[in-house]
Design a protein around this motif. Structure first.
Motif, PDB file in Angstrom:
ATOM      1  N   TRP A  57       4.494  13.765  -6.436  1.00 53.18           N
ATOM      2  CA  TRP A  57       4.879  12.459  -7.003  1.00 53.18           C
ATOM      3  C   TRP A  57       3.625  11.645  -7.311  1.00 53.18           C
ATOM      4  O   TRP A  57       3.476  11.092  -8.400  1.00 53.18           O
ATOM      5  CB  TRP A  57       5.788  11.741  -6.006  1.00 53.18           C
ATOM      6  N   ALA A 116       5.648   8.649  -0.786  1.00 56.97           N
ATOM      7  CA  ALA A 116       5.622   9.529  -1.956  1.00 56.97           C
ATOM      8  C   ALA A 116       5.017  10.883  -1.596  1.00 56.97           C
ATOM      9  O   ALA A 116       4.080  10.949  -0.802  1.00 56.97           O
ATOM     10  CB  ALA A 116       4.803   8.881  -3.072  1.00 56.97           C
ATOM     11  N   ARG A 118       2.632  10.602 -11.022  1.00 56.26           N
ATOM     12  CA  ARG A 118       2.941   9.223 -11.417  1.00 56.26           C
ATOM     13  C   ARG A 118       1.782   8.253 -11.231  1.00 56.26           C
ATOM     14  O   ARG A 118       1.822   7.149 -11.743  1.00 56.26           O
ATOM     15  CB  ARG A 118       4.144   8.724 -10.632  1.00 56.26           C
ATOM     16  N   HIS A 119       0.807   8.616 -10.427  1.00 63.75           N
ATOM     17  CA  HIS A 119      -0.297   7.681 -10.216  1.00 63.75           C
ATOM     18  C   HIS A 119      -1.637   8.237 -10.697  1.00 63.75           C
ATOM     19  O   HIS A 119      -2.415   7.558 -11.337  1.00 63.75           O
ATOM     20  CB  HIS A 119      -0.412   7.312  -8.731  1.00 63.75           C
ATOM     21  N   ALA A 125      -3.611   6.072  -1.483  1.00 69.74           N
ATOM     22  CA  ALA A 125      -3.196   6.001  -0.081  1.00 69.74           C
ATOM     23  C   ALA A 125      -1.978   5.082   0.054  1.00 69.74           C
ATOM     24  O   ALA A 125      -1.048   5.391   0.823  1.00 69.74           O
ATOM     25  CB  ALA A 125      -4.349   5.487   0.784  1.00 69.74           C
ATOM     26  N   VAL A 126      -1.976   3.981  -0.709  1.00 69.09           N
ATOM     27  CA  VAL A 126      -0.832   3.067  -0.642  1.00 69.09           C
ATOM     28  C   VAL A 126       0.434   3.773  -1.124  1.00 69.09           C
ATOM     29  O   VAL A 126       1.495   3.657  -0.507  1.00 69.09           O
ATOM     30  CB  VAL A 126      -1.108   1.791  -1.477  1.00 69.09           C
ATOM     31  N   ALA A 127       0.299   4.548  -2.206  1.00 70.36           N
ATOM     32  CA  ALA A 127       1.464   5.270  -2.722  1.00 70.36           C
ATOM     33  C   ALA A 127       1.958   6.293  -1.700  1.00 70.36           C
ATOM     34  O   ALA A 127       3.166   6.447  -1.482  1.00 70.36           O
ATOM     35  CB  ALA A 127       1.104   5.957  -4.038  1.00 70.36           C
ATOM     36  N   ARG A 128       1.020   6.981  -1.043  1.00 70.80           N
ATOM     37  CA  ARG A 128       1.413   7.942  -0.008  1.00 70.80           C
ATOM     38  C   ARG A 128       2.091   7.214   1.148  1.00 70.80           C
ATOM     39  O   ARG A 128       3.047   7.722   1.733  1.00 70.80           O
ATOM     40  CB  ARG A 128       0.179   8.698   0.498  1.00 70.80           C
ATOM     41  N   ILE A 181      11.685   5.912  -4.116  1.00 71.10           N
ATOM     42  CA  ILE A 181      11.328   7.108  -3.346  1.00 71.10           C
ATOM     43  C   ILE A 181      12.344   7.360  -2.237  1.00 71.10           C
ATOM     44  O   ILE A 181      12.763   8.498  -2.006  1.00 71.10           O
ATOM     45  CB  ILE A 181       9.914   6.953  -2.738  1.00 71.10           C
ATOM     46  N   PHE A 203      -5.324   2.952  -3.955  1.00 76.47           N
ATOM     47  CA  PHE A 203      -3.920   2.851  -4.370  1.00 76.47           C
ATOM     48  C   PHE A 203      -3.168   4.164  -4.183  1.00 76.47           C
ATOM     49  O   PHE A 203      -1.950   4.186  -4.075  1.00 76.47           O
ATOM     50  CB  PHE A 203      -3.787   2.298  -5.798  1.00 76.47           C
ATOM     51  N   LEU A 217       2.146   0.302   5.402  1.00 81.42           N
ATOM     52  CA  LEU A 217       0.714   0.006   5.427  1.00 81.42           C
ATOM     53  C   LEU A 217       0.400  -1.220   4.572  1.00 81.42           C
ATOM     54  O   LEU A 217       0.860  -1.336   3.441  1.00 81.42           O
ATOM     55  CB  LEU A 217      -0.043   1.223   4.877  1.00 81.42           C
ATOM     56  N   SER A 275      -8.285  -2.812  -5.244  1.00 80.74           N
ATOM     57  CA  SER A 275      -8.197  -1.409  -5.653  1.00 80.74           C
ATOM     58  C   SER A 275      -6.970  -0.711  -5.081  1.00 80.74           C
ATOM     59  O   SER A 275      -6.813   0.487  -5.250  1.00 80.74           O
ATOM     60  CB  SER A 275      -9.463  -0.669  -5.216  1.00 80.74           C
ATOM     61  N   SER A 276      -6.105  -1.466  -4.412  1.00 82.46           N
ATOM     62  CA  SER A 276      -4.969  -0.816  -3.752  1.00 82.46           C
ATOM     63  C   SER A 276      -3.694  -0.810  -4.585  1.00 82.46           C
ATOM     64  O   SER A 276      -2.660  -0.357  -4.124  1.00 82.46           O
ATOM     65  CB  SER A 276      -4.698  -1.488  -2.403  1.00 82.46           C
ATOM     66  N   LEU A 277      -3.795  -1.333  -5.807  1.00 85.25           N
ATOM     67  CA  LEU A 277      -2.654  -1.225  -6.715  1.00 85.25           C
ATOM     68  C   LEU A 277      -3.090  -0.413  -7.923  1.00 85.25           C
ATOM     69  O   LEU A 277      -4.217  -0.554  -8.398  1.00 85.25           O
ATOM     70  CB  LEU A 277      -2.191  -2.622  -7.154  1.00 85.25           C
ATOM     71  N   ASN A 278      -2.177   0.427  -8.414  1.00 85.12           N
ATOM     72  CA  ASN A 278      -2.473   1.267  -9.569  1.00 85.12           C
ATOM     73  C   ASN A 278      -2.687   0.375 -10.798  1.00 85.12           C
ATOM     74  O   ASN A 278      -1.790  -0.355 -11.192  1.00 85.12           O
ATOM     75  CB  ASN A 278      -1.306   2.226  -9.797  1.00 85.12           C
ATOM     76  N   LYS A 332      -0.045   0.500 -13.840  1.00 84.95           N
ATOM     77  CA  LYS A 332       1.403   0.334 -13.675  1.00 84.95           C
ATOM     78  C   LYS A 332       1.718  -1.123 -13.381  1.00 84.95           C
ATOM     79  O   LYS A 332       0.917  -1.824 -12.760  1.00 84.95           O
ATOM     80  CB  LYS A 332       1.913   1.205 -12.517  1.00 84.95           C
ATOM     81  N   ARG A 357       2.977  14.510  -2.414  1.00 85.94           N
ATOM     82  CA  ARG A 357       1.732  14.768  -3.145  1.00 85.94           C
ATOM     83  C   ARG A 357       1.987  14.933  -4.648  1.00 85.94           C
ATOM     84  O   ARG A 357       1.235  14.426  -5.478  1.00 85.94           O
ATOM     85  CB  ARG A 357       1.073  16.046  -2.603  1.00 85.94           C
ATOM     86  N   LEU A 371      -2.168   9.855   7.301  1.00 86.09           N
ATOM     87  CA  LEU A 371      -2.982   9.865   6.088  1.00 86.09           C
ATOM     88  C   LEU A 371      -4.466  10.022   6.403  1.00 86.09           C
ATOM     89  O   LEU A 371      -5.310   9.384   5.793  1.00 86.09           O
ATOM     90  CB  LEU A 371      -2.746   8.582   5.289  1.00 86.09           C
ATOM     91  N   LYS A 378      -2.240   9.607 -15.179  1.00 89.63           N
ATOM     92  CA  LYS A 378      -2.622   8.692 -16.257  1.00 89.63           C
ATOM     93  C   LYS A 378      -4.033   8.138 -16.040  1.00 89.63           C
ATOM     94  O   LYS A 378      -4.835   8.071 -16.969  1.00 89.63           O
ATOM     95  CB  LYS A 378      -1.617   7.556 -16.346  1.00 89.63           C
ATOM     96  N   ASN A 379      -4.325   7.774 -14.785  1.00 88.66           N
ATOM     97  CA  ASN A 379      -5.651   7.231 -14.496  1.00 88.66           C
ATOM     98  C   ASN A 379      -6.750   8.260 -14.745  1.00 88.66           C
ATOM     99  O   ASN A 379      -7.862   7.904 -15.125  1.00 88.66           O
ATOM    100  CB  ASN A 379      -5.716   6.746 -13.044  1.00 88.66           C
TER     101      ASN A 379
END
Lengths: 314, 549
Positions: free
Chosen positions: A220, A216, A224-225, A209-212, B126, A207, B101, B108-111, B114, A218, B64, A228-229
């Motif tokens: 951010w 977003a 934000r991701h 990588a998805v946010a990047r 963003i 997730f 992407l 596992s690709s969602l936080n 949140k 680094r 990435l 908390k985790n």
């Protein structure tokens, strides 16, 4: 949910009872007791019969299980008994010494948490590998410093050499500066280590990588991701470290001559003042249990996955 | 769909791209001077097995790459501009807006902490596209667009409250939010059930056509690529083996590797590995049924304490003849795993009877149950997780022998060596640990471990699902050979109907714990008895090519 709460409360009560019982048995098992230490002093000139009368007045020689039942009954009503050495109610002594320790412990823990977060996030944000390595070795250094040595060194450097913090008649907050640092340093180390490892772990999750990929930055993503985790599992460690905090406070108060529970414990051990020690053990256990109970109850609030239970189990 | 006569320049041009990973002083090249291009609105599939460099290539395009990965040469031109040496800051403006992407694993690709709404809204925030009420409205319309029911509710939910297919829809909503020119879909459906896979791929197709977006489809599944891509780029060992229009490559592959891939892909395979009833003379008498499942019911008590139970398997019956392969087919949650756990005696059925080789399982307790396990052995899906990393291959394979009876060391030695050579592992593998073996070799070790006790029945729980197609084909060959030589009975649990069709004699199709179809493979595949089975068969990728050939 209510089943979970009851279960955790039951566990907490069991821990309290176990702490009480074990400390009671251990204090009873010690040879001699506070009464002997205080009244057998030859200068007092008491004869054996008088001592026996005093012992009877404290009910010191009744059967152990009778004493156990009586003591547990008193504790349940909030009566911690009298200190043999000083002759005042234990609750009065605790009330006098607790505020200083609470202040020291909570500030120490706060500083430890701040230190840990700063170390962990600095090491994740730094673009240079060598700097990252250097920052990440700080916790190992912190954890290997003995508390008493650190306390003495801080006094030497900041009070005597640099004269930044007065040792004579310091203000109520000034006197806390060095003890809080002394206490915080060793506590912050395991926190920082766990946090660094968690951040590294979370950074490899898809997730992130998805946010990047959303565009977003680094920073951010980290705030934000990842934050908390990564902090969630650290919370458990924080609860467990509270035990260290109590132990650290005893040494720190002794080094800095603070009038807290630590100092009280030291004197009570010296005079085998069982009533005082028993109360301190139960109080520490209560604090430890409460903190960890709060941590456990906080988890479902912070982590949505723990709010709804999964359906079937195989 | 779009040819080279389109006047627009290509959306993406990759030219002589080389990428290497640097671990300390070591330098490992994984992509070597590859070139391909993607025209507007086109779907290009990057096809290859694990280690072919396809994911690394995709990661480099969106900037990435892992921290130790570096582009050593070549260029990546987006709309004619080389972005391969851009800084993170420059790329941040491109990512999400121009290139987006769709990741591999929706789980596992969602936080996890949140809400769905926050994660979809994030991409709009963003790039400063929307905020406040406007943002909320856009999020909900995006969720609706990707086919999620009750989008307003979904926006407030957390990822764990959604199924895998729903999560992948959310990730697609994120990917198309800003109508990018290029979507990189990295194995977008390999973690999903076959019917869900088809719906997700249909959705990507539909949105692509609607928005005119180009798609780079990264996949190991030639069937998926054949169905969805205009052009194929076949990668092996970081080099382009072949590139061209999908039809052309599939009809007349030029490279030997492509030919191999096509031959091994189960969804293309016209080869039925065994002709049922001919390879082995199966006696018609039913007294030769080695596995009998009769009216199996399995309930689980829910953990949330309201005492309601959940029925995982409902009145399931089937029989398996000695020496044949019976497939149990179904999607996740259909009760396949529960069924086999009951058959191997890991859990007591709520109701019904299971008989293995004449022994009623319900009569077994303690030591007799343990002894019974000799007869039925398991090979698991994940060859990486099912072997103890600290044991050597010899230890792993000899452990079952130690559990049952005291075979003297020399005899044990001999037996282990014999079985390892039987499954095609070299003698040198004996002292190795699992990490030193490839995925296919590990699965051979797992098979050897199952066979060392001379079982009657082997349960293969998705045993080839995690393997690359060429490796998968070799393992299937091995299983077939072992069955013929040793008279083994297989229970083959799988979600992959193409593989099932190749190697099974009989099949049970499960849905929500119930048997919806059963019988011989030809019957079920040629004349499916239920809509669900038909849907499963239609969802098998690669049918476009089957129609072509």
């Amino acid at each position: 949910m209510s089943g979970y709460l009851l279960n955790r409360l039951g566990q907490a009560l069991f821990v309290l009872w176990a702490a009480f019982t074990i400390s009671f048995v251990l204090l009873q098992a010690m040879p001699g007791d506070a009464i002997l230490i205080k009244f057998q002093n030859p200068e007092l000139g008491l004869n054996p019969q008088q001592i026996a009368e005093i012992r009877a007045s404290y009910a010191a020689d009744s059967a152990i299980w009778v004493q156990y039942i009586q003591t547990i009954g008193r504790f349940l009503t909030g009566n911690f008994g009298y200190s043999v050495q000083v002759g005042v109610p234990v609750s009065t002594m605790l009330a006098a010494h607790l505020p200083a320790t609470l202040k020291l412990a909570s500030l120490g823990f706060l500083l430890a948490a701040v230190l840990a977060v700063v170390i962990a996030f600095l090491s994740s944000l730094t673009p240079f590998a060598w700097l990252r390595g250097a920052i990440q070795s700080v916790p190992s250094l912190f954890i290997s410093i003995p508390t008493f040595w650190l306390g003495i060194m801080l006094i030497q450097i900041f009070s005597f050499r640099l004269k930044l913090v007065p040792v004579i008649n310091p203000g109520p907050w000034q006197e806390l500066i060095l003890p809080v640092i002394t206490l915080a340093v060793p506590i912050s180390a395991p926190l920082a280590q766990v946090l660094v490892r968690n951040i590294d772990d979370v950074l490899t999750r898809p997730f992130v990588a998805v946010a990047r990929a959303k565009g977003a930055t680094r920073h951010w993503v980290l705030l934000r991701h990842v934050a908390k985790n990564a902090l969630l599992p650290t919370l458990t460690i924080a609860g467990v470290l509270f035990g260290e905090l109590i132990a650290g406070a005893v040494v720190t108060e002794t080094v800095f001559g603070l009038n807290g529970i630590g100092g009280l414990t030291g004197r009570a051990v010296g005079s085998q003042d069982a009533a005082v020690l028993q109360a301190i053990v139960v109080l520490s256990a209560l604090a430890f249990v409460t903190i960890n109970l709060i941590v456990d109850l906080l988890f479902p609030v912070l982590d949505p996955r723990l709010r709804t239970k999964a359906g079937a189990t195989a | 769909m779009s040819g080279s006569n389109v006047p627009h320049p290509p959306v993406l041009e990759v030219e002589n791209l080389s990428i290497a990973y640097h671990d300390g002083t070591a330098h490992r090249g994984v992509v070597h001077e590859i070139s391909f291009r993607i025209d507007p609105g086109e779907v290009v599939a990057l096809v290859g097995e694990s280690g072919s460099g396809k994911t690394t290539t995709a990661q480099s395009i969106i900037g990435l790459l892992h921290a130790n990965g570096r582009i050593d040469g070549g260029s990546i031109r987006l709309n004619g501009t080389d972005i391969s040496r851009w800084s993170d800051r420059q790329l941040d403006a491109v990512r999400g807006a121009k290139i987006s992407l769709i990741p591999q694993d929706p789980a596992s690709s969602l936080n996890p902490v949140k809400t769905i709404g926050a994660q979809v809204g994030e991409i709009l925030r963003i790039h400063g596209v929307a905020s406040g009420r406007d943002l909320e409205a856009q999020v909900i319309s995006l969720l609706e667009r990707v086919g999620l029911s009750e989008p307003a509710l979904r926006a407030r939910q957390y990822p764990h409250e959604l199924s895998g297919g729903m999560r992948q829809r959310v990730l697609i909503a994120i990917a198309v939010a800003l109508k990018p020119q290029l979507i990189i879909a990295d194995e977008p459906t390999s973690a999903l059930d076959v019917t869900v896979q088809k719906r997700i791929l249909d959705l990507i197709d539909e949105l692509r056509t609607e928005y005119g977006t180009s798609v780079l489809l990264v996949t190991h599944d030639l069937g998926v690529a054949a169905d969805r891509a205009d052009r194929l780029v076949v990668l092996q060992g970081g080099r382009v083996q072949e590139t061209g229009a999908t039809k052309v490559v599939l009809a007349a592959p030029r490279s030997a590797y492509t030919r191999q891939l096509i031959a091994d892909a189960p969804s293309f395979s016209a080869v039925v590995r065994k002709a049922p009833g001919t390879a082995r003379a199966v006696p018609a008498a039913s007294d030769n049924d080695v596995v009998i499942v009769d009216g199996l019911v399995q309930d689980f008590v829910r953990m949330d304490g309201n005492g309601k139970s959940f029925r995982a398997v409902d009145d399931l019956s089937f029989r398996v003849r000695r020496g044949t392969t019976h497939a149990i087919v179904g999607e996740s949650g259909s009760g396949k795993t529960t069924t086999i756990r009951a058959i191997v005696g890991f859990q007591k059925p709520t109701a019904g009877r299971i008989e293995i080789d004449g022994t009623d399982l319900s009569e077994l307790r303690g030591e007799t149950l343990r002894q019974f396990r000799r007869k039925i052995q398991l090979v698991y899906q994940n060859p990486y997780g099912s072997l103890d990393p600290r044991q050597t291959v010899f230890d792993i394979v000899s452990e079952p022998l130690l559990n049952f009876g005291r075979l003297a060391r020399p005899a044990r030695d001999e037996k282990v060596r014999a079985i390892l050579s039987r499954v095609g592992l070299p003698e040198a593998a004996l002292d190795r640990r699992p990490h030193a073996l490839s995925g296919g070799q590990r699965q051979r070790v797992a098979i050897a471990r199952a066979l060392v006790l001379d079982p009657d029945v082997v349960v293969l729980d998705e045993a080839v699902s995690a393997l690359d197609v060429t490796v998968q084909a070799r393992i299937l060959d091995l299983l077939d050979e072992l069955q013929r030589d040793l008279g083994l009975t297989y229970l083959f649990v799988s979600h992959d109907l193409a593989v099932v069709r190749q190697i099974s004699d009989t099949v049970s199709v499960l849905k929500d714990g119930r048997l919806v179809d059963g019988g011989s493979v030809e019957d079920v595949f040629e004349r499916p008895g239920s809509d669900y089975t038909r849907e499963l068969i239609n969802a098998i990728p690669g049918q476009k090519r089957a129609a072509l050939v």
